[in-house]
Design an enzyme around this catalytic site. Structure first.
Site, short mmCIF file in Angstrom:
data_model
loop_
_atom_site.label_atom_id
_atom_site.label_comp_id
_atom_site.label_asym_id
_atom_site.label_seq_id
_atom_site.Cartn_x
_atom_site.Cartn_y
_atom_site.Cartn_z
N VAL A 244 -7.13 3.83 -16.19
CA VAL A 244 -6.78 4.15 -14.89
C VAL A 244 -5.42 4.25 -14.70
O VAL A 244 -4.75 3.28 -15.49
CB VAL A 244 -7.67 3.28 -13.67
CG1 VAL A 244 -7.04 1.86 -13.75
CG2 VAL A 244 -7.33 3.85 -12.38
N CYS A 245 -4.96 4.94 -13.74
CA CYS A 245 -3.41 4.81 -13.45
C CYS A 245 -3.32 5.05 -12.06
O CYS A 245 -4.33 4.88 -11.14
CB CYS A 245 -2.46 6.02 -14.27
SG CYS A 245 -3.00 7.55 -13.85
N ALA A 246 -2.33 5.53 -11.46
CA ALA A 246 -2.14 5.59 -9.88
C ALA A 246 -2.95 6.80 -9.64
O ALA A 246 -3.64 6.80 -8.61
CB ALA A 246 -0.50 5.80 -9.51
N THR B 11 -6.35 5.00 -9.14
CA THR B 11 -6.23 3.84 -7.98
C THR B 11 -5.95 4.05 -6.54
O THR B 11 -6.47 3.92 -5.83
CB THR B 11 -4.87 2.67 -8.39
OG1 THR B 11 -5.15 2.29 -9.77
CG2 THR B 11 -5.03 1.69 -7.39
N GLY C 196 -3.93 9.93 -11.83
CA GLY C 196 -4.57 10.38 -13.15
C GLY C 196 -3.85 11.00 -14.44
O GLY C 196 -4.27 10.76 -15.45
#
Length: 188
Positions: A63-65, A91, A67
């Site tokens: 996961v990141c902010a 996120t 995608g």
């Protein structure tokens, strides 16, 4: 091979998989999905041996902010033969769906790296244009930033984001777990 997950699919599986957050340590400390561990994208190569071992025991989700960084991480992991899952929308999607975020004690809010990139790029473009009125050659600063943003979009990478991730407010705070701490915990 990467399999996308929605928030609704990830939520019941949180305790069943290993969730890797590839954002900067500052972004991670400001709010992350419960149970996620931080392995910044620029450190992923160093973590590959440990992640390979973890993936043999458990599914990995990245996961990141929003995608793009998770997609880049998933490509790197797939190239190393490590299958992954990824949260569609990152996120932002998790918190937007009303799900809780864990925050490091005393952590300050840090802008997401993509927001930092947009701000810095905008400042450079404006400065290049304004300073170019006095020194015409400086307008090329704006052209260089525009070219960099185009390359960033075409390649789904971001040199400016990589550079900004190294700034002090995006690095781990004193006393925060280091990458070595995280890898040791995962390797158990």
């Amino acid at each position: 091979m990467t399999t996308p997950l929605t928030v609704e699919q990830l939520r019941p599986r949180l305790g069943q998989l290993t969730l890797i957050d590839v954002r900067s340590p500052g972004e991670y400390a400001a709010g992350h999905i419960p149970g996620a561990v931080n392995i910044p994208l620029d450190q992923l190569d160093r973590a590959l041996p440990t992640l390979r071992g973890v993936a043999e025991q458990n599914e990995l989700a990245v996961v990141c902010a929003a995608g793009p960084r998770a997609e880049n991480a998933c490509r790197q992991l797939a190239a190393a033969g490590i299958p992954t899952l990824t949260l569609t929308g990152g996120t932002h999607a998790w918190s937007g769906a009303g799900q809780p975020l864990d925050r490091a004690a005393g952590a300050r809010t840090v802008w997401a790296l993509d927001r930092q990139v947009r701000f810095v790029a905008g400042v450079f473009v404006l400065a290049g244009l304004l300073l170019g009125l006095a020194l015409p050659g400086l307008r090329w600063v704006s052209a260089a930033v525009g070219a960099g943003l185009a390359v960033s979009a075409l390649t789904n990478t971001c040199a400016m984001g990589t550079a900004l991730a190294r700034l002090p407010f995006n690095r781990p705070r004193p006393g925060a777990p280091t990458l070595d701490d995280t890898l040791a915990t995962l390797g158990r």
